[in-house]
Design a protein around this motif. Sequence first.
Motif, PDB file in Angstrom:
ATOM      1  N   ALA A 226       0.635  -1.117  -0.036  1.00 60.63           N
ATOM      2  CA  ALA A 226      -0.011  -0.124  -0.098  1.00 60.63           C
ATOM      3  C   ALA A 226       0.820   1.241  -0.133  1.00 60.63           C
ATOM      4  O   ALA A 226       0.659   2.228  -0.671  1.00 60.63           O
ATOM      5  CB  ALA A 226      -0.907   0.062   1.219  1.00 60.63           C
ATOM      6  N   ARG A 227       2.056   1.047   0.809  1.00 64.63           N
ATOM      7  CA  ARG A 227       2.958   2.411   0.861  1.00 64.63           C
ATOM      8  C   ARG A 227       3.526   2.655  -0.474  1.00 64.63           C
ATOM      9  O   ARG A 227       3.617   3.786  -1.024  1.00 64.63           O
ATOM     10  CB  ARG A 227       3.886   2.408   2.050  1.00 64.63           C
ATOM     11  N   ILE A 228       4.177   1.535  -1.201  1.00 62.07           N
ATOM     12  CA  ILE A 228       4.718   1.535  -2.503  1.00 62.07           C
ATOM     13  C   ILE A 228       3.858   2.193  -3.606  1.00 62.07           C
ATOM     14  O   ILE A 228       4.157   2.980  -4.283  1.00 62.07           O
ATOM     15  CB  ILE A 228       5.670   0.502  -3.024  1.00 62.07           C
ATOM     16  N   ARG A 229       2.535   1.607  -3.229  1.00 61.63           N
ATOM     17  CA  ARG A 229       1.509   2.156  -4.414  1.00 61.63           C
ATOM     18  C   ARG A 229       1.301   3.670  -4.275  1.00 61.63           C
ATOM     19  O   ARG A 229       1.035   4.516  -5.206  1.00 61.63           O
ATOM     20  CB  ARG A 229       0.259   1.378  -4.379  1.00 61.63           C
ATOM     21  N   ALA A 230       1.230   3.995  -2.886  1.00 60.03           N
ATOM     22  CA  ALA A 230       0.945   5.674  -2.992  1.00 60.03           C
ATOM     23  C   ALA A 230       1.920   6.454  -3.275  1.00 60.03           C
ATOM     24  O   ALA A 230       1.935   7.559  -3.717  1.00 60.03           O
ATOM     25  CB  ALA A 230       0.652   5.832  -1.177  1.00 60.03           C
ATOM     26  N   GLY A 231       3.340   6.182  -3.478  1.00 61.58           N
ATOM     27  CA  GLY A 231       4.354   6.837  -3.835  1.00 61.58           C
ATOM     28  C   GLY A 231       4.973   6.490  -5.099  1.00 61.58           C
ATOM     29  O   GLY A 231       6.121   7.143  -5.449  1.00 61.58           O
ATOM     30  N   ALA A 232       4.254   5.585  -5.743  1.00 53.08           N
ATOM     31  CA  ALA A 232       4.872   4.918  -7.166  1.00 53.08           C
ATOM     32  C   ALA A 232       4.338   6.068  -8.229  1.00 53.08           C
ATOM     33  O   ALA A 232       3.515   6.334  -8.090  1.00 53.08           O
ATOM     34  CB  ALA A 232       4.575   3.749  -7.246  1.00 53.08           C
ATOM     35  N   PRO A 233       5.378   6.148  -9.267  1.00 52.67           N
ATOM     36  CA  PRO A 233       4.902   7.189 -10.215  1.00 52.67           C
ATOM     37  C   PRO A 233       4.165   6.427 -11.230  1.00 52.67           C
ATOM     38  O   PRO A 233       3.537   6.944 -12.110  1.00 52.67           O
ATOM     39  CB  PRO A 233       6.410   7.422 -10.896  1.00 52.67           C
ATOM     40  N   SER A 234       3.741   5.010 -11.044  1.00 51.31           N
ATOM     41  CA  SER A 234       3.257   4.230 -11.875  1.00 51.31           C
ATOM     42  C   SER A 234       2.666   3.108 -11.061  1.00 51.31           C
ATOM     43  O   SER A 234       3.196   2.669 -10.260  1.00 51.31           O
ATOM     44  CB  SER A 234       4.058   3.830 -13.247  1.00 51.31           C
ATOM     45  N   ARG A 235       1.710   2.394 -11.547  1.00 50.58           N
ATOM     46  CA  ARG A 235       1.157   1.165 -10.852  1.00 50.58           C
ATOM     47  C   ARG A 235       2.073   0.062 -11.043  1.00 50.58           C
ATOM     48  O   ARG A 235       2.539  -0.317 -11.886  1.00 50.58           O
ATOM     49  CB  ARG A 235      -0.310   0.674 -11.811  1.00 50.58           C
ATOM     50  N   PRO A 236       2.521  -0.273  -9.745  1.00 54.78           N
ATOM     51  CA  PRO A 236       3.643  -1.089  -9.611  1.00 54.78           C
ATOM     52  C   PRO A 236       3.352  -2.635  -9.920  1.00 54.78           C
ATOM     53  O   PRO A 236       2.209  -2.957  -9.523  1.00 54.78           O
ATOM     54  CB  PRO A 236       4.295  -1.092  -8.164  1.00 54.78           C
ATOM     55  N   LEU A 237       3.929  -3.483 -10.684  1.00 55.43           N
ATOM     56  CA  LEU A 237       3.961  -5.010 -10.705  1.00 55.43           C
ATOM     57  C   LEU A 237       5.238  -5.433  -9.853  1.00 55.43           C
ATOM     58  O   LEU A 237       6.337  -4.709  -9.758  1.00 55.43           O
ATOM     59  CB  LEU A 237       4.418  -5.431 -12.248  1.00 55.43           C
ATOM     60  N   VAL A 238       4.947  -6.613  -9.227  1.00 58.26           N
ATOM     61  CA  VAL A 238       5.809  -7.203  -8.401  1.00 58.26           C
ATOM     62  C   VAL A 238       6.159  -8.589  -8.752  1.00 58.26           C
ATOM     63  O   VAL A 238       5.751  -9.201  -9.264  1.00 58.26           O
ATOM     64  CB  VAL A 238       5.153  -7.240  -6.755  1.00 58.26           C
ATOM     65  N   MET A 239       7.564  -8.719  -8.589  1.00 57.48           N
ATOM     66  CA  MET A 239       8.164  -9.950  -8.888  1.00 57.48           C
ATOM     67  C   MET A 239       7.863 -11.064  -8.209  1.00 57.48           C
ATOM     68  O   MET A 239       7.571 -10.871  -6.988  1.00 57.48           O
ATOM     69  CB  MET A 239       9.902  -9.826  -9.053  1.00 57.48           C
ATOM     70  N   GLN A 240       7.340 -12.337  -8.676  1.00 54.69           N
ATOM     71  CA  GLN A 240       7.121 -13.494  -7.729  1.00 54.69           C
ATOM     72  C   GLN A 240       8.173 -14.480  -8.061  1.00 54.69           C
ATOM     73  O   GLN A 240       8.943 -14.657  -8.760  1.00 54.69           O
ATOM     74  CB  GLN A 240       5.772 -14.161  -8.444  1.00 54.69           C
ATOM     75  N   SER A 241       8.058 -15.448  -7.086  1.00 55.26           N
ATOM     76  CA  SER A 241       9.083 -16.695  -6.983  1.00 55.26           C
ATOM     77  C   SER A 241       9.097 -17.490  -8.476  1.00 55.26           C
ATOM     78  O   SER A 241       9.907 -18.151  -8.713  1.00 55.26           O
ATOM     79  CB  SER A 241       8.719 -17.399  -6.121  1.00 55.26           C
TER      80      SER A 241
END
Length: 675
Positions: A226-241
């Motif tokens: 939630a914190r990185i979404r609020a401060g990201a310049p774009s909708r973040p994608l997250v790497m999975q295993s």
Amino acid sequence: MTRRLRIGIDTGGTFTDVVALDEDTGEIITTKTPSTPADPAEGFAAAAAEALRLAEAAPAEVTALVHGTTVATNRLLEDRVEGLGFVTTEGFEPLLEIARQSVPDGYGNSYFWVKPPRIVPAHLVRGVGGRIDHTGAELAPFDEESAVAAARFLRAAGVEAVGVCFLHSYADPSHELAMREVLRREHPDAAVSLSCEVLREYREYERAVTTLVDAAVKPAMGGYLARIRAGAPSRPLVMQSNGGVRSAEEVARRPVTTVLSGPAAGALGAAFAVGGSVVTLDGGGTSTDVAVVLDGEPALTTEGVVGRHPVRIPMVDIVTVGAGGGSVAWRSPEGALRVGPRSAGADPGPLCYGRGGAEATVTDAHAVLGRIPPRLLGGRVPLDVDAARAGLAVLAEELGLEPERAAAGILEISAWNQANAIRRITVERGLDVRDYPLVAFGGSGPLLACRLLDVLDLPSAVIPHNPGNLSAFGLLTVDVRGDHVRTRVVRDDELGPALLAEVFADLEGEAAAALAREGFGEDRRYARSADLRYHGQAFEVRVAAPDGPPGEELRAETVRRFHDAHEALYGYCHRGDPRHPVEWVNLRVSGIGPLARPPVRERPPGDGDASRAVTGTRPVHFDSWEDTLVYRRDALRPGDVVRGPAVIEEFGSTVPLHPGFRATLDRLGALVVTR
């Protein structure tokens, strides 16, 4: 001029690696920023801001932001699992206590082994009435009264996260779904993970622990995302295993999929940069991660362990050892020199960082021997070599060695620790390590490449372009991916095409719905696989299932692949033997949403004269002290050859080239090190 920028941010223990790619020009910008272990979201925001500054771009020009995170991994490695409760089928409350009878390394090497502590203490386990059998038939109805009592008890006990795993819920999830509704009413503040959503396959213990791991990291990961979404310049994608990415919103629903997020990105970056079949070695500050890439694809497994917890999700097959740059050198009670697995971390870090570190590390040994520059990251991080030398002198005196001898011993032990990890990922899986080049990257990965060639008799070591940022680059080379599984234990001679079609259709429907939430329409594809075994065996072999209608042809081809894979792994198979019928166990579908790959550009050849890249000399200790040529890597051209002894430096990493070795720059900008 408006840009279209894709940014990869990989958070490590010491530094956060950043790569920005201009989709129109192919320009790649790389940098490193300090990590912030106290709140990784701060380091993420600083890294994103630095990428925009270097690219001279506005937030609106960012088309994709891909992130590799260690938040879930660190929480498990540091055993910070608190406030966790477990709800299971009445009568099966001792499930976690019974666990498995497996003993690490066999009983012969583990006389005093005891089971590790449970992930949930016994008093926070509650049983709920109701029973489903392995076919999905209801033997006893869901007991809402006992479910309400369990929810109220866990709320009163201060439980913040709850894992729910009922017997055979992979066959029918209705009881678990009913339990979630009870928890929403009675304990609405709790984070809840259901095994039917986390891991819908059989084996109750592994399914329960995987579900509990998901629940354990869900509060921390939810807040972090939630914190990185609020401060990201774009909708973040997250790497999975599993080697794919998902949106932060999807990952928050099932955070257990990120437990090997960063290491997976490194293996994928190496696969993209080099291709073919290689062994990858990702050396960081705290640990080193090794993996195998076969024909351009990293090997996958579901038999993972993070810390002391078995996690049964699809993941890139990685072996991790505590052999990073920050690994602490120490004297054992028996008087022997040891290195790791304890690390000096990012703060205070090695002695040479000048932040108050009190113990000698692998990085200090490199600094004292002159194998790394006196200022790292292009001069941004000055090293206090005198402090490293003083600390090593204390350790050397305890060991009765000269300081240079102690430093060389530290590096030798670290190299053997890495070599043993490489053997585990190759020899123990039936692969001859001598058949594969080594791809070394990360800040500390290339430092021991020459020694590893000798120890393992490897043909060569490849140091990709910008090795210190390859994990962040790898984040830009992957697709959106979600894995879906269903257990159907049935003998092959009893398996009808209708069952195959039904299960694959269900799984592809789940995959399609997940990809639709990510914004993919027709531009998606599905990859099928199946876990098979011979009747009577306890564990399965996973093989790819072909595309096309799920009928007789698919069944026969999948069984043929199983026989081939079993023979390759174990040296024999029972092809055509009716005494050993094949049994299907799990069917799997991976939904893949393709993303654009970075361009691969060849470089114009040079004239073979590497002397243009020489920046000077400095004393370096390999076998003895001697003035050694230092080369600037970005001044080398394809075809240039550097002969050891030499040191090749760049922004994020260093290659000490031992006597008797040479490095050649290839057409893609990679250094190829050979004897």
